[in-house]
Scaffold this active site. Structure first.
Site, PDB file in Angstrom:
ATOM      1  N   LYS A  78      14.219  16.389 -12.584  1.00 60.32           N
ATOM      2  CA  LYS A  78      14.385  14.954 -12.314  1.00 60.32           C
ATOM      3  C   LYS A  78      13.089  14.196 -12.587  1.00 60.32           C
ATOM      4  CE  LYS A  78      14.077  12.029  -8.243  1.00 60.32           C
ATOM      5  NZ  LYS A  78      12.684  12.034  -7.902  1.00 60.32           N
ATOM      6  N   ASN A  79      11.998  14.690 -12.018  1.00 56.14           N
ATOM      7  CA  ASN A  79      10.765  13.911 -12.127  1.00 56.14           C
ATOM      8  C   ASN A  79      10.186  13.908 -13.541  1.00 56.14           C
ATOM      9  OD1 ASN A  79      10.973  12.993  -9.554  1.00 56.14           O
ATOM     10  ND2 ASN A  79       9.518  14.452  -8.663  1.00 56.14           N
ATOM     11  N   CYS A 132      12.392   6.011  -2.733  1.00 57.46           N
ATOM     12  CA  CYS A 132      12.457   6.487  -1.340  1.00 57.46           C
ATOM     13  C   CYS A 132      11.316   5.919  -0.537  1.00 57.46           C
ATOM     14  CB  CYS A 132      12.325   8.019  -1.305  1.00 57.46           C
ATOM     15  SG  CYS A 132      13.773   8.905  -1.841  1.00 57.46           S
ATOM     16  N   ARG A 158       3.490   3.368  -0.652  1.00 56.01           N
ATOM     17  CA  ARG A 158       3.357   4.052  -1.945  1.00 56.01           C
ATOM     18  C   ARG A 158       2.751   3.073  -2.947  1.00 56.01           C
ATOM     19  NH1 ARG A 158       8.815   7.275  -3.318  1.00 56.01           N
ATOM     20  NH2 ARG A 158       7.449   8.363  -4.751  1.00 56.01           N
ATOM     21  N   ASP A 201      -1.831   0.952  -7.117  1.00 54.69           N
ATOM     22  CA  ASP A 201      -3.132   0.411  -7.524  1.00 54.69           C
ATOM     23  C   ASP A 201      -3.794   1.224  -8.638  1.00 54.69           C
ATOM     24  OD1 ASP A 201      -3.212   2.269  -5.274  1.00 54.69           O
ATOM     25  OD2 ASP A 201      -5.383   2.066  -5.371  1.00 54.69           O
ATOM     26  N   ASP A 203       7.410  17.572  -2.042  1.00 54.72           N
ATOM     27  CA  ASP A 203       8.870  17.434  -2.164  1.00 54.72           C
ATOM     28  C   ASP A 203       9.631  18.619  -1.557  1.00 54.72           C
ATOM     29  OD1 ASP A 203       8.323  15.133  -3.524  1.00 54.72           O
ATOM     30  OD2 ASP A 203       8.520  16.041  -5.500  1.00 54.72           O
ATOM     31  N   ILE A 242      -0.006  14.398   1.272  1.00 59.31           N
ATOM     32  CA  ILE A 242       0.351  13.436   0.216  1.00 59.31           C
ATOM     33  C   ILE A 242       1.089  12.244   0.830  1.00 59.31           C
ATOM     34  CG2 ILE A 242       1.480  13.168  -2.041  1.00 59.31           C
ATOM     35  CD1 ILE A 242      -0.488  15.458  -2.187  1.00 59.31           C
ATOM     36  N   ARG A 276      20.771  10.652  -6.028  1.00 60.96           N
ATOM     37  CA  ARG A 276      19.713  10.126  -6.904  1.00 60.96           C
ATOM     38  C   ARG A 276      18.981  11.260  -7.599  1.00 60.96           C
ATOM     39  NH1 ARG A 276      15.378   7.662  -4.082  1.00 60.96           N
ATOM     40  NH2 ARG A 276      14.542   8.190  -6.092  1.00 60.96           N
TER      41      ARG A 276
HETATM   42  N1  EPU Z   1      -1.293   6.862  -4.675  1.00 62.15           N
HETATM   43  C1  EPU Z   1      -2.143   5.801  -4.473  1.00 62.15           C
HETATM   44  N2  EPU Z   1      -2.224   4.853  -5.444  1.00 62.15           N
HETATM   45  C2  EPU Z   1      -1.513   4.928  -6.585  1.00 62.15           C
HETATM   46  C3  EPU Z   1      -0.632   6.004  -6.780  1.00 62.15           C
HETATM   47  C4  EPU Z   1      -0.553   6.967  -5.790  1.00 62.15           C
HETATM   48  O1  EPU Z   1      -2.817   5.701  -3.446  1.00 62.15           O
HETATM   49  O2  EPU Z   1      -1.628   4.031  -7.428  1.00 62.15           O
HETATM   50  C5  EPU Z   1      -1.187   7.914  -3.633  1.00 62.15           C
HETATM   51  C6  EPU Z   1       0.209   8.007  -3.027  1.00 62.15           C
HETATM   52  O3  EPU Z   1       0.376   7.099  -1.975  1.00 62.15           O
HETATM   53  C7  EPU Z   1       0.260   9.458  -2.588  1.00 62.15           C
HETATM   54  C8  EPU Z   1      -0.582  10.171  -3.657  1.00 62.15           C
HETATM   55  O4  EPU Z   1      -1.371   9.165  -4.265  1.00 62.15           O
HETATM   56  O5  EPU Z   1      -0.360   9.611  -1.362  1.00 62.15           O
HETATM   57  C9  EPU Z   1       0.183  10.900  -4.728  1.00 62.15           C
HETATM   58  O6  EPU Z   1       1.188  10.042  -5.242  1.00 62.15           O
HETATM   59  P1  EPU Z   1       1.728  10.175  -6.734  1.00 62.15           P
HETATM   60  O7  EPU Z   1       1.342   8.958  -7.482  1.00 62.15           O
HETATM   61  O8  EPU Z   1       1.303  11.492  -7.313  1.00 62.15           O
HETATM   62  O9  EPU Z   1       3.276  10.134  -6.500  1.00 62.15           O
HETATM   63  P2  EPU Z   1       4.353   9.466  -7.445  1.00 62.15           P
HETATM   64  O10 EPU Z   1       3.944   9.635  -8.859  1.00 62.15           O
HETATM   65  O11 EPU Z   1       4.702   8.127  -6.990  1.00 62.15           O
HETATM   66  C10 EPU Z   1       5.714  11.638  -7.831  1.00 62.15           C
HETATM   67  C11 EPU Z   1       7.132  12.052  -7.627  1.00 62.15           C
HETATM   68  C12 EPU Z   1       7.406  12.237  -6.142  1.00 62.15           C
HETATM   69  C13 EPU Z   1       6.420  13.265  -5.590  1.00 62.15           C
HETATM   70  C14 EPU Z   1       4.987  12.830  -5.872  1.00 62.15           C
HETATM   71  C15 EPU Z   1       3.940  13.838  -5.446  1.00 62.15           C
HETATM   72  C16 EPU Z   1       8.266  10.947  -9.428  1.00 62.15           C
HETATM   73  C17 EPU Z   1       9.182   9.870  -9.861  1.00 62.15           C
HETATM   74  N3  EPU Z   1       8.021  11.016  -8.140  1.00 62.15           N
HETATM   75  O12 EPU Z   1       5.584  10.385  -7.157  1.00 62.15           O
HETATM   76  O13 EPU Z   1       8.717  12.744  -6.054  1.00 62.15           O
HETATM   77  O14 EPU Z   1       6.607  13.384  -4.209  1.00 62.15           O
HETATM   78  O15 EPU Z   1       4.822  12.614  -7.297  1.00 62.15           O
HETATM   79  O16 EPU Z   1       4.141  15.035  -6.111  1.00 62.15           O
HETATM   80  O17 EPU Z   1       7.802  11.731 -10.233  1.00 62.15           O
HETATM   81  C18 EPU Z   1      10.766  13.196  -5.020  1.00 62.15           C
HETATM   82  O18 EPU Z   1      11.088  13.768  -6.072  1.00 62.15           O
HETATM   83  O19 EPU Z   1      11.424  13.286  -3.950  1.00 62.15           O
HETATM   84  C19 EPU Z   1       9.542  12.407  -5.018  1.00 62.15           C
HETATM   85  C20 EPU Z   1       9.281  11.506  -4.094  1.00 62.15           C
END
Ligand code: EPU
Length: 420
Positions: free
Chosen positions: A23-24, A118, A123, A126, A306, A328, A398
């Protein structure tokens, strides 16, 4: 009326299950495909509603999306137009933020609403925005829209304060057409990032280092169409592996890359789960005498956040106390309230929990507050005595491809029903 999942627990699962495409990875590959000038064929696409939402967004901007066979889609951006993205689907899924990088990369300008997804606590995005700015873009947030634009995108060094999956992929997409070289430092190393980089490279991009913490992107002028097969979903695989440990006599989980699951498999070994790992599958046999563990979620290759919620359900069946820390998403513990209502004994504090086992679980009316909470509750329903009724299952749909169908084939007593 609402559709719910009902599970009558305590039937032992048995048989084989095939894991779908990630999915991701998919939710990033689909926006990445619009960077091409011709059709991109992606195979192994999971049948999940996030893909539906992304397809709606693609069609909004004039991209042709053709569903072929069961799991192939062709994305043809030939007649695409760069109009503001304000369809309600933008706020349905987090991954709509990948249109920022893709459209900025392609047109040097993007206007779109706030991405959704979610609720796992704050989240922020920045780091994505800082990355775009480092490439020369300006970012404004006005009247509910992000407006990100650049005269020219110019390669630069981008250091990510946190190794964010989304920021790494988004900056990679924005940088493929930038002039010169972009270097992402402290990049995230998740397998999904390698998958997106290999799609972009097949399209003609010059990306090196994906899967390490330094990714180098040399800008190119044109990207063409290609064929790409998605990697298996390590989180779906992990979910079924945990289900097997919780409720199977014997289950084989096929189409996996065991290396992507090392952190989970080693934790399960520590718990004394009986397993045979092969090159592309794992066989698990249930065990009544599981040991408790300490668990801390970390960026890949650490334990995936996850899988924290699904594993928490299994920990209710271990004999003794387990400590869980989510570094995380410190608010990703809403599943614990629901599990407690089913009989679990869990103390939750900010960012961590102590799961006290072993407790019997009893069927209840529970709510999937987010996608992985939904999976955690399905596992709980399989273990519990009586009937578990799970609400707000759109979260599950989803991100899991036919979860109940796959479970039925394994012998679970699981149905969907409309209730008032
Ligand atoms: N973060 C920031 N600023 C940013 C981006 C992230 O502070 O600009 C923080 C987040 O708040 C978090 C950490 O950095 O504490 C890591 O977040 P990340 O950006 O890696 O998460 P994401 O890319 O938004 C993806 C997956 C999530 C998964 C996370 C961590 C997708 C669409 N989503 O999210 O998947 O939990 O990486 O591995 O790829 C799920 O599949 O259930 C899911 C939520």
């Amino acid at each position: 009326m609402e559709e719910v999942i009902k599970i009558v627990g305590k039937t032992k699962l048995c048989g084989e299950v095939k894991i779908s495409g990630s999915k991701n990875a998919t939710v990033a590959l689909i926006p990445a495909a619009i960077l091409a000038s011709g059709p991109v064929t992606i195979c192994g696409v999971p049948n999940i509603s996030d893909v539906e939402s992304l397809s709606i967004l693609l069609r909004e901007i004039g991209v042709e999306v053709i569903k072929k066979a069961d799991d192939h889609i062709i994305i043809d951006p030939t007649n695409m137009k760069n109009i503001p993205l304000d369809h309600p689907s933008v706020s349905k899924l987090r991954a709509s933020y990948y249109f920022m990088g893709a459209l900025l990369g392609k047109y040097k300008e993007v206007k779109m609403k706030m991405p959704g997804g979610c609720y796992l606590g704050p989240r922020p995005i920045d780091l994505h925005l800082k990355g775009f700015e480092a490439l020369g873009a300006t970012v404004e947030y006005e009247k509910g829209y992000y407006v990100i634009k650049a005269e020219e995108l110019i390669g630069n060094k981008v250091f990510l304060d946190i190794s964010s999956v989304g920021a790494t992929i988004n900056i990679m997409m924005a940088a493929v057409h930038a002039t010169g070289r972009t270097i992402i430092e402290n990049a995230a190393k998740e397998p999904e990032i390698i998958d997106v980089s290999s799609l972009l490279n097949k399209m003609g991009a010059k990306i090196r280092g994906a899967g390490t913490n330094i990714i180098t992107i040399d800008g190119v002028k044109d990207l063409g169409g290609c064929f790409h097969e998605i990697i298996p979903d390590r989180i779906e695989a992990g979910t079924f592996i945990i289900m097997a440990a919780a409720a199977a006599k014997e289950m084989t989980i096929k189409n996996i890359i065991p290396q992507h699951l090392e952190s989970l498999l080693s934790k399960l070994q520590e718990m004394d789960v009986d397993m045979d790992i092969d090159v592309d599958c794992v066989t698990i046999r249930g065990n009544e005498n599981l040991k408790p563990i300490d668990l801390k979620t970390l960026p890949y290759p650490g334990f995936a956040t996850d899988l924290q919620q699904p594993l928490t359900t299994l920990l209710t069946q271990a004999i003794g106390d387990s400590k869980v820390i989510d570094t995380i998403y410190p608010e990703r513990f809403k599943n614990c309230n629901e599990l407690q209502r089913m009989g679990a004994d869990i103390d939750v504090t900010q960012g961590s929990s102590v799961v006290k086992g072993k407790t019997d679980l009893y069927g209840q009316r529970v709510t999937a507050t987010d996608l992985r909470c939904g999976a955690a509750l399905v596992i709980a329903g399989l273990i519990a005595e009586g009937t578990t009724e799970i609400h707000e299952i759109y979260h599950i749909d989803r991100g899991y491809d036919d979860l109940d169908g796959k479970l039925k084939k394994l012998g679970a007593n699981i149905t969907r029903e409309m209730v008032d």
